[in-house]
Motif scaffolding. Structure first.
Motif, PDB file in Angstrom:
ATOM      1  N   VAL A 138       0.840  -1.184   0.000  1.00 26.41           N
ATOM      2  CA  VAL A 138       0.000   0.000   0.000  1.00 26.41           C
ATOM      3  C   VAL A 138       0.883   1.244   0.000  1.00 26.41           C
ATOM      4  N   THR A 189      -2.237   5.804   2.450  1.00 26.43           N
ATOM      5  CA  THR A 189      -3.493   5.117   2.185  1.00 26.43           C
ATOM      6  C   THR A 189      -4.512   5.354   3.295  1.00 26.43           C
ATOM      7  N   ILE A 226      -9.787  -3.158  -0.316  1.00 26.42           N
ATOM      8  CA  ILE A 226      -9.372  -1.986  -1.079  1.00 26.42           C
ATOM      9  C   ILE A 226      -8.377  -1.173  -0.259  1.00 26.42           C
ATOM     10  N   ALA A 280      -2.908   2.297  -3.570  1.00 26.87           N
ATOM     11  CA  ALA A 280      -1.848   1.572  -4.274  1.00 26.87           C
ATOM     12  C   ALA A 280      -0.495   2.267  -4.088  1.00 26.87           C
ATOM     13  N   ILE A 332      -5.892   3.400  -6.398  1.00 29.38           N
ATOM     14  CA  ILE A 332      -6.326   2.385  -5.446  1.00 29.38           C
ATOM     15  C   ILE A 332      -6.058   1.000  -6.013  1.00 29.38           C
ATOM     16  N   ALA A 333      -6.013   0.038  -5.136  1.00 34.38           N
ATOM     17  CA  ALA A 333      -5.777  -1.351  -5.544  1.00 34.38           C
ATOM     18  C   ALA A 333      -6.697  -2.254  -4.757  1.00 34.38           C
ATOM     19  N   ARG A 343      -6.973  -6.121  -3.388  1.00 31.57           N
ATOM     20  CA  ARG A 343      -6.206  -7.342  -3.135  1.00 31.57           C
ATOM     21  C   ARG A 343      -7.119  -8.441  -2.611  1.00 31.57           C
ATOM     22  N   LEU A 392      -2.705  -9.159  -5.864  1.00 36.10           N
ATOM     23  CA  LEU A 392      -3.339  -8.016  -6.516  1.00 36.10           C
ATOM     24  C   LEU A 392      -4.392  -8.507  -7.499  1.00 36.10           C
ATOM     25  N   TRP A 438      -6.882  -6.009  -8.985  1.00 33.74           N
ATOM     26  CA  TRP A 438      -7.002  -4.941  -9.971  1.00 33.74           C
ATOM     27  C   TRP A 438      -6.568  -3.624  -9.322  1.00 33.74           C
ATOM     28  N   SER A 439      -6.345  -2.613 -10.161  1.00 32.81           N
ATOM     29  CA  SER A 439      -5.959  -1.300  -9.656  1.00 32.81           C
ATOM     30  C   SER A 439      -6.546  -0.226 -10.560  1.00 32.81           C
ATOM     31  N   GLU A 499      -5.362   3.630 -11.358  1.00 32.64           N
ATOM     32  CA  GLU A 499      -4.274   4.565 -11.083  1.00 32.64           C
ATOM     33  C   GLU A 499      -4.729   6.016 -10.974  1.00 32.64           C
ATOM     34  N   GLY A 550     -12.985  -4.828 -10.871  1.00 36.88           N
ATOM     35  CA  GLY A 550     -12.417  -3.542 -11.241  1.00 36.88           C
ATOM     36  C   GLY A 550     -13.025  -2.933 -12.484  1.00 36.88           C
TER      37      GLY A 550
END
Length: 476
Positions: A154, A158, A169, A172, A177-178, A180, A187, A189-190, A192, A225
C-alpha cells in the motif's frame, strides 16, 4: 343484441381472470349493484409501493441508462445537445426495444441491453476458518502466524483498508487504489487515476466508489475492477453511502448527495462546521440521516432527502477526534464522553460515566465499536465495554490484556476483541477472548510503524495496516 343487453348474461370467458372481479359488477342489470367510480379507482389502483419500481432498482437503472444513451445519440456534433428525451417518451420507446415483464401485477419493459447502472450480483464472501487448538490450528499459549503478509502493498498515505466481499481496497503504492484478494493478498485490480487520499466506499458490497484527481466520482465493480458509472461531483473526499446516494464533501467545502440510480446531483448544502481538509471529516448513514463527525469536533446530522440539518452536537471533541458508530436508531459518539443518542432526532439516551482520569491528562474516548448488545471503546488507554441499551459498564476479565493505544479501533471478530498497543518504536495486536472459554489471549508483536497502523475485519479475518504492509490475521 338489445335483448341480450337487457336479459342475457355477459360472456367473460375471454376476459383475463384478474379483471373479471372488476368488469363483471360493471355489467350488472341493476344499476344500484354497479360499483361507483371511486370503487373502480380503488380496484384498479397499483399495489402499495409500486411507484418505487420506477424510482429505484434494476428497472429504474435500466430506464436511466437508456435515457442517457438516447441523449448521447441525439447530441449534435460539436457538443450542442437538443432537448432531452423525456422519461415518458423513453418508457414508450422501450416497448419496441425490450421484453415485457410482469412485476406485482404491472407490466413493465425490461431492456436486454446493459449499461453503467447494470450492476452484477455481489460475489460470495470467502470466509476463513476459525482457528481451534483442538484441531491443531495453533498451540495454546502461543500466537499463530498471520494468514498472509504483503510488504510494500500500500501507499504511505493510504486510508484505512476496506474489505468488500472477496477483495480488500487500499491505496496503491504507485498511486490510485488497488484491490487485493482477501484470501492471499494477491493483486486483483488497480485504478491509477483515483485519488486514494479522498477515501473510498463500498456501495452495497458490489461497487467501490472513489474520486479521481479532478473530483469526478467514479465507481468500479468490486470483484473485477470494471468501471461503471461516473458523476462530475467535484468531490474532495467521500463521506458515506446508502441505497439511494453517495455523499461527498465538495472541493468548495460543502456536502453533496449524488444519486446512485442516475449519477445526478440531488442536493448540495453548506454545513455549519469546519469539515477540514484531506478527508478529515467522516460520515455514516442510518435511518434517513447522514451523520458527519466534523474536523472541528462537532457532530452534525443531515436529512438524506434534502440535506437540511436535523440536529447537531457542538464540541463533542476538543481536538477533532469525535468518532461514531450506529446500530438501528442508537448512535454512539465519542470524544470527551461516550454518549448514545437517537440518530433520527439527536435526543440523548445516555452518557457513560468517565473513569477517574490520570493527573494532567485530558480524558477522551477512542473510536466506538458496536457488537451485539454492547459498545466497545477505549478510555485513555483502557478498553471498556458498555451495555448498548443502558450505557452501564459491564464486568469484563482484563487478565492478560495489554493497554491499548488510545486512537486504536476495537474490533470484534470471531470470539475475540482486537486492539493495538504501541510504544515509541514498535507495537502489537492484542486479542482477548470474549467467550466463556476465556482462552489465553493472543499477542501479535508485529507492528513496526507505531504512528501508521489500522485494523479492520470481515469474514473471520482481521486486516492489519502497518506502514506500507498489509496483513491478514486469523481469528479464534
Amino acid at each position: 343484441m338489445q335483448y341480450e343487453v337487457v336479459h342475457g348474461e355477459p360472456r367473460l370467458d375471454r376476459v383475463p381472470p384478474a379483471l373479471r372481479p372488476l368488469i363483471g359488477p360493471c355489467l350488472a342489470k341493476d344499476a344500484a349493484a354497479r360499483p361507483l367510480p371511486e370503487a373502480i379507482v380503488r380496484s384498479s389502483a397499483p399495489p402499495r409501493g409500486a411507484d418505487r419500481l420506477w424510482r429505484k432498482g434494476a428497472v429504474a437503472q435500466d430506464i436511466t441508462t437508456r435515457e442517457h444513451g438516447l441523449n448521447r445519440l441525439t447530441t449534435v456534433p460539436g457538443g450542442v445537445a437538443p432537448r432531452s428525451v423525456s422519461r415518458r417518451r423513453l418508457l414508450t420507446g422501450l416497448v419496441a426495444g425490450g421484453s415485457v415483464l410482469a412485476v406485482g401485477g404491472t407490466a413493465v419493459w425490461w431492456s436486454r441491453r446493459t449499461g453503467p447502472f447494470d450492476i452484477p450480483p455481489a460475489v460470495r464472501t470467502p470466509e476463513a476458518r476459525v482457528f481451534d487448538p483442538k484441531k491443531g490450528d495453533y498451540v495454546l499459549g502461543e500466537t499463530p502466524a498471520p494468514l498472509w503478509n504483503v510488504p510494500s502493498a500500500v501507499s504511505d498515505a493510504t486510508p484505512a483498508p476496506l474489505p468488500v466481499r472477496d477483495v480488500v481496497i487500499v491505496g496503491a503504492p504507485k498511486g490510485g487504489i488497488a484491490a487485493r484478494s482477501v484470501v492471499d493478498g494477491t493483486l486483483r485490480w488497480s485504478a491509477e487515476k483515483v485519488a486514494a487520499t479522498g477515501r473510498y466506499l463500498s456501495l452495497s458490497d458490489r461497487l467501490v466508489a472513489a474520486a479521481d484527481r479532478d473530483g469526478t466520482l467514479v465507481t468500479f465493480v468490486a470483484s473485477t475492477g470494471e468501471p461503471k458509472w461516473t458523476s462530475p461531483a467535484e468531490a474532495a473526499s467521500l463521506l458515506a453511502a446508502d441505497d439511494e446516494a453517495v455523499y461527498v464533501i465538495t472541493q468548495g467545502g460543502r456536502v453533496r448527495s449524488i444519486g446512485r440510480s442516475d449519477a445526478g446531483i440531488r442536493w448540495t448544502v453548506g454545513v455549519d462546521a469546519d469539515l477540514g481538509k484531506e478527508a478529515a471529516s467522516r460520515g455514516l448513514v442510518a435511518q434517513g440521516r447522514l451523520v458527519v463527525t466534523a474536523a472541528d469536533g462537532s457532530v452534525v446530522a443531515l436529512d438524506t432527502t434534502d440535506g437540511r440539518k436535523a440536529w447537531d452536537r457542538r464540541e463533542q471533541s476538543d481536538d477533532g477526534r469525535a468518532k461514531a458508530a450506529v446500530s438501528g436508531r442508537t448512535l454512539c459518539v465519542t470524544g470527551k464522553n461516550l454518549t448514545a443518542v437517537d440518530v433520527v432526532d439527536g435526543k440523548e439516551l445516555w452518557t457513560a460515566a468517565n473513569p477517574e482520569p490520570k493527573a494532567g491528562i485530558t480524558p477522551f474516548w477512542g473510536p466506538p465499536t458496536i457488537h451485539g448488545d454492547h459498545v466497545y471503546a477505549t478510555y485513555l488507554n483502557l478498553p471498556l465495554r458498555h451495555d448498548l441499551r443502558t450505557g452501564r459498564g459491564t464486568d469484563w476479565n482484563y487478565a492478560g490484556l495489554l493497554e491499548c493505544d488510545p486512537p486504536s479501533p476495537l474490533v470484534v471478530q470471531g470470539s475475540g476483541m482486537w486492539s493495538v498497543t504501541v510504544n515509541r518504536t514498535e507495537g502489537g495486536v492484542n486479542v482477548v477472548d470474549l467467550s466463556p472459554e476465556n482462552r489465553t489471549p493472543w499477542v501479535f508483536r508485529i507492528i513496526k510503524n507505531p504512528t501508521r497502523y489500522w485494523i479492520t475485519a470481515d469474514a473471520n479475518r482481521v486486516f492489519l495496516l502497518d506502514g506500507t504492509t498489509l496483513a491478514a490475521l486469523p481469528v479464534f
